[in-house]
Design a protein around this motif. Structure first.
Motif, PDB file in Angstrom:
ATOM      1  N   GLY A   7       0.776  -1.232   0.000  1.00  0.00           N
ATOM      2  CA  GLY A   7       0.000   0.000   0.000  1.00  0.00           C
ATOM      3  C   GLY A   7       0.803   1.274   0.000  1.00  0.00           C
ATOM      4  N   GLY A   8       2.106   1.171   0.086  1.00  0.00           N
ATOM      5  CA  GLY A   8       2.930   2.371   0.055  1.00  0.00           C
ATOM      6  C   GLY A   8       2.931   3.038  -1.311  1.00  0.00           C
ATOM      7  N   GLY A   9       3.458   4.239  -1.349  1.00  0.00           N
ATOM      8  CA  GLY A   9       3.525   4.962  -2.609  1.00  0.00           C
ATOM      9  C   GLY A   9       3.958   6.385  -2.398  1.00  0.00           C
ATOM     10  N   LEU A  10       3.882   7.154  -3.463  1.00  0.00           N
ATOM     11  CA  LEU A  10       4.238   8.572  -3.450  1.00  0.00           C
ATOM     12  C   LEU A  10       2.959   9.404  -3.394  1.00  0.00           C
ATOM     13  CD1 LEU A  10       6.229  10.950  -3.793  1.00  0.00           C
ATOM     14  CD2 LEU A  10       6.022  10.604  -6.282  1.00  0.00           C
ATOM     15  N   VAL A  11       2.850  10.233  -2.373  1.00  0.00           N
ATOM     16  CA  VAL A  11       1.682  11.096  -2.214  1.00  0.00           C
ATOM     17  C   VAL A  11       2.149  12.504  -1.877  1.00  0.00           C
ATOM     18  CG1 VAL A  11       0.183   9.206  -1.472  1.00  0.00           C
ATOM     19  CG2 VAL A  11       1.445  10.533   0.232  1.00  0.00           C
ATOM     20  N   GLN A  12       1.208  13.426  -1.908  1.00  0.00           N
ATOM     21  CA  GLN A  12       1.519  14.805  -1.545  1.00  0.00           C
ATOM     22  C   GLN A  12       1.125  15.066  -0.093  1.00  0.00           C
ATOM     23  OE1 GLN A  12      -0.514  17.218  -4.482  1.00  0.00           O
ATOM     24  NE2 GLN A  12       1.287  17.179  -5.819  1.00  0.00           N
ATOM     25  N   ALA A  13       1.738  16.056   0.479  1.00  0.00           N
ATOM     26  CA  ALA A  13       1.391  16.446   1.844  1.00  0.00           C
ATOM     27  C   ALA A  13      -0.108  16.728   1.938  1.00  0.00           C
ATOM     28  CB  ALA A  13       2.187  17.680   2.254  1.00  0.00           C
ATOM     29  N   GLY A  14      -0.713  16.209   2.995  1.00  0.00           N
ATOM     30  CA  GLY A  14      -2.143  16.376   3.198  1.00  0.00           C
ATOM     31  C   GLY A  14      -2.978  15.217   2.674  1.00  0.00           C
ATOM     32  N   ASP A  15      -2.372  14.376   1.860  1.00  0.00           N
ATOM     33  CA  ASP A  15      -3.090  13.226   1.309  1.00  0.00           C
ATOM     34  C   ASP A  15      -3.231  12.128   2.351  1.00  0.00           C
ATOM     35  OD1 ASP A  15      -1.824  13.271  -2.141  1.00  0.00           O
ATOM     36  OD2 ASP A  15      -3.349  14.466  -1.107  1.00  0.00           O
ATOM     37  N   SER A  16      -3.987  11.107   1.963  1.00  0.00           N
ATOM     38  CA  SER A  16      -4.189   9.926   2.806  1.00  0.00           C
ATOM     39  C   SER A  16      -3.685   8.682   2.071  1.00  0.00           C
ATOM     40  CB  SER A  16      -5.669   9.756   3.135  1.00  0.00           C
ATOM     41  OG  SER A  16      -6.153  10.872   3.853  1.00  0.00           O
ATOM     42  N   LEU A  17      -3.397   7.682   2.867  1.00  0.00           N
ATOM     43  CA  LEU A  17      -2.910   6.424   2.301  1.00  0.00           C
ATOM     44  C   LEU A  17      -3.242   5.314   3.281  1.00  0.00           C
ATOM     45  CD1 LEU A  17      -1.252   5.763  -0.296  1.00  0.00           C
ATOM     46  CD2 LEU A  17       0.803   5.799   1.133  1.00  0.00           C
ATOM     47  N   ARG A  18      -3.557   4.139   2.774  1.00  0.00           N
ATOM     48  CA  ARG A  18      -3.829   3.005   3.652  1.00  0.00           C
ATOM     49  C   ARG A  18      -2.856   1.875   3.363  1.00  0.00           C
ATOM     50  NH1 ARG A  18      -9.319  -0.626   4.122  1.00  0.00           N
ATOM     51  NH2 ARG A  18      -8.491  -1.487   2.159  1.00  0.00           N
ATOM     52  N   LEU A  19      -2.175   1.458   4.391  1.00  0.00           N
ATOM     53  CA  LEU A  19      -1.287   0.318   4.297  1.00  0.00           C
ATOM     54  C   LEU A  19      -2.003  -0.928   4.792  1.00  0.00           C
ATOM     55  CD1 LEU A  19       2.014   1.850   5.737  1.00  0.00           C
ATOM     56  CD2 LEU A  19       1.116   1.952   3.403  1.00  0.00           C
ATOM     57  N   SER A  20      -1.629  -2.055   4.209  1.00  0.00           N
ATOM     58  CA  SER A  20      -2.190  -3.333   4.623  1.00  0.00           C
ATOM     59  C   SER A  20      -1.062  -4.294   4.970  1.00  0.00           C
ATOM     60  CB  SER A  20      -3.029  -3.942   3.498  1.00  0.00           C
ATOM     61  OG  SER A  20      -4.088  -3.092   3.138  1.00  0.00           O
ATOM     62  N   CYS A  21      -1.379  -5.226   5.841  1.00  0.00           N
ATOM     63  CA  CYS A  21      -0.397  -6.241   6.216  1.00  0.00           C
ATOM     64  C   CYS A  21      -1.133  -7.548   6.401  1.00  0.00           C
ATOM     65  CB  CYS A  21       0.325  -5.840   7.491  1.00  0.00           C
ATOM     66  SG  CYS A  21       1.491  -7.081   8.106  1.00  0.00           S
ATOM     67  N   ALA A  22      -0.684  -8.567   5.736  1.00  0.00           N
ATOM     68  CA  ALA A  22      -1.327  -9.868   5.841  1.00  0.00           C
ATOM     69  C   ALA A  22      -0.261 -10.943   5.996  1.00  0.00           C
ATOM     70  CB  ALA A  22      -2.179 -10.137   4.606  1.00  0.00           C
ATOM     71  N   PRO A  23      -0.515 -11.908   6.830  1.00  0.00           N
ATOM     72  CA  PRO A  23       0.416 -13.026   6.958  1.00  0.00           C
ATOM     73  C   PRO A  23       0.202 -14.013   5.825  1.00  0.00           C
ATOM     74  CG  PRO A  23      -1.416 -13.379   8.407  1.00  0.00           C
ATOM     75  CD  PRO A  23      -1.666 -12.068   7.725  1.00  0.00           C
ATOM     76  N   SER A  24       1.236 -14.710   5.467  1.00  0.00           N
ATOM     77  CA  SER A  24       1.092 -15.733   4.442  1.00  0.00           C
ATOM     78  C   SER A  24       1.073 -17.106   5.105  1.00  0.00           C
ATOM     79  CB  SER A  24       2.248 -15.644   3.449  1.00  0.00           C
ATOM     80  OG  SER A  24       3.487 -15.790   4.109  1.00  0.00           O
ATOM     81  N   GLY A  25       0.071 -17.873   4.746  1.00  0.00           N
ATOM     82  CA  GLY A  25       0.083 -19.255   5.172  1.00  0.00           C
ATOM     83  C   GLY A  25      -0.633 -19.595   6.458  1.00  0.00           C
ATOM     84  N   ARG A  26      -1.000 -18.566   7.225  1.00  0.00           N
ATOM     85  CA  ARG A  26      -1.701 -18.916   8.451  1.00  0.00           C
ATOM     86  C   ARG A  26      -2.515 -17.741   8.952  1.00  0.00           C
ATOM     87  NH1 ARG A  26       2.564 -20.410  12.865  1.00  0.00           N
ATOM     88  NH2 ARG A  26       0.654 -20.620  14.080  1.00  0.00           N
ATOM     89  N   SER A  27      -3.433 -18.032   9.842  1.00  0.00           N
ATOM     90  CA  SER A  27      -4.244 -16.992  10.441  1.00  0.00           C
ATOM     91  C   SER A  27      -3.440 -16.246  11.492  1.00  0.00           C
ATOM     92  CB  SER A  27      -5.481 -17.618  11.106  1.00  0.00           C
ATOM     93  OG  SER A  27      -6.141 -16.660  11.903  1.00  0.00           O
ATOM     94  N   PHE A  28      -3.696 -14.962  11.586  1.00  0.00           N
ATOM     95  CA  PHE A  28      -3.013 -14.196  12.627  1.00  0.00           C
ATOM     96  C   PHE A  28      -3.976 -13.745  13.723  1.00  0.00           C
ATOM     97  CE2 PHE A  28      -3.247  -9.479  11.137  1.00  0.00           C
ATOM     98  CZ  PHE A  28      -4.592  -9.580  10.924  1.00  0.00           C
TER      99      PHE A  28
END
Length: 124
Positions: A7-28
Motif C-alpha cells: 500500500g505504500g507509494g508517493l503522495v503529496q502532503a495532506g493526502d491519505s494512504l492506507r497500508l495493509s499487512c497480511a500473513p502468508s500461510g496462516r491466520s493471525f
C-alpha cells in the motif's frame, strides 16, 4: 509467520494512504500487531499497535490523531490508515506480529515476525 506489507507509494502532503499487512500461510487471529517506520538514516520507530482481538490500540506521539490502526481478523489483515500526511512521515513502514496475545506492544524487540516493508514518500 511471514508478513506481507503493501500500500505504500508517493503522495503529496495532506493526502491519505492506507497500508495493509497480511500473513502468508496462516491466520493471525490473536496475534498482537504493530507498525513501525524507518526514515533514511534514522532508527526504526514505533508507529502504532493493536491487540490480538483488536480491542486496544496505541499510537506514537507524532501520528496520534492522524493515523488509525485496525484489523479484520476475518480477512486476516491489519491496516494502517494514514491521513494528513506530512513530509516527515516519509519512511519505510514495517508491520510486525507477536504470537498469541491480546495486548499491544511498542518495542520492536517485543515482536516475533516482520514484514519486508513498504515505502511511503510524502512530497511537500
Amino acid at each position: 509467520v511471514q508478513l506481507q506489507a503493501s500500500g505504500g507509494g508517493l503522495v503529496q502532503a495532506g493526502d491519505s494512504l492506507r497500508l495493509s499487512c497480511a500473513p502468508s500461510g496462516r491466520s493471525f487471529s490473536g496475534y498482537a500487531m504493530g507498525w513501525f517506520r524507518q526514515a533514511p538514516g534514522k532508527e526504526r520507530r514505533f508507529v502504532a499497535a493493536i491487540s490480538g482481538r483488536g480491542g486496544t490500540t496505541f499510537y506514537g506521539g507524532s501520528v496520534r490523531g492522524r493515523f488509525t490502526v485496525s484489523r479484520d481478523n476475518a480477512k486476516n489483515t491489519v491496516y494502517l490508515e494514514m491521513t494528513t500526511l506530512k513530509p516527515e512521515d516519509t519512511a519505510v513502514y514495517y508491520c510486525a506480529a507477536r504470537v498469541g496475545t491480546d495486548y499491544y506492544f511498542t518495542q520492536s524487540s517485543d515482536y516475533d515476525s516482520w514484514g519486508q516493508g513498504t515505502l511511503v514518500t510524502v512530497s511537500s
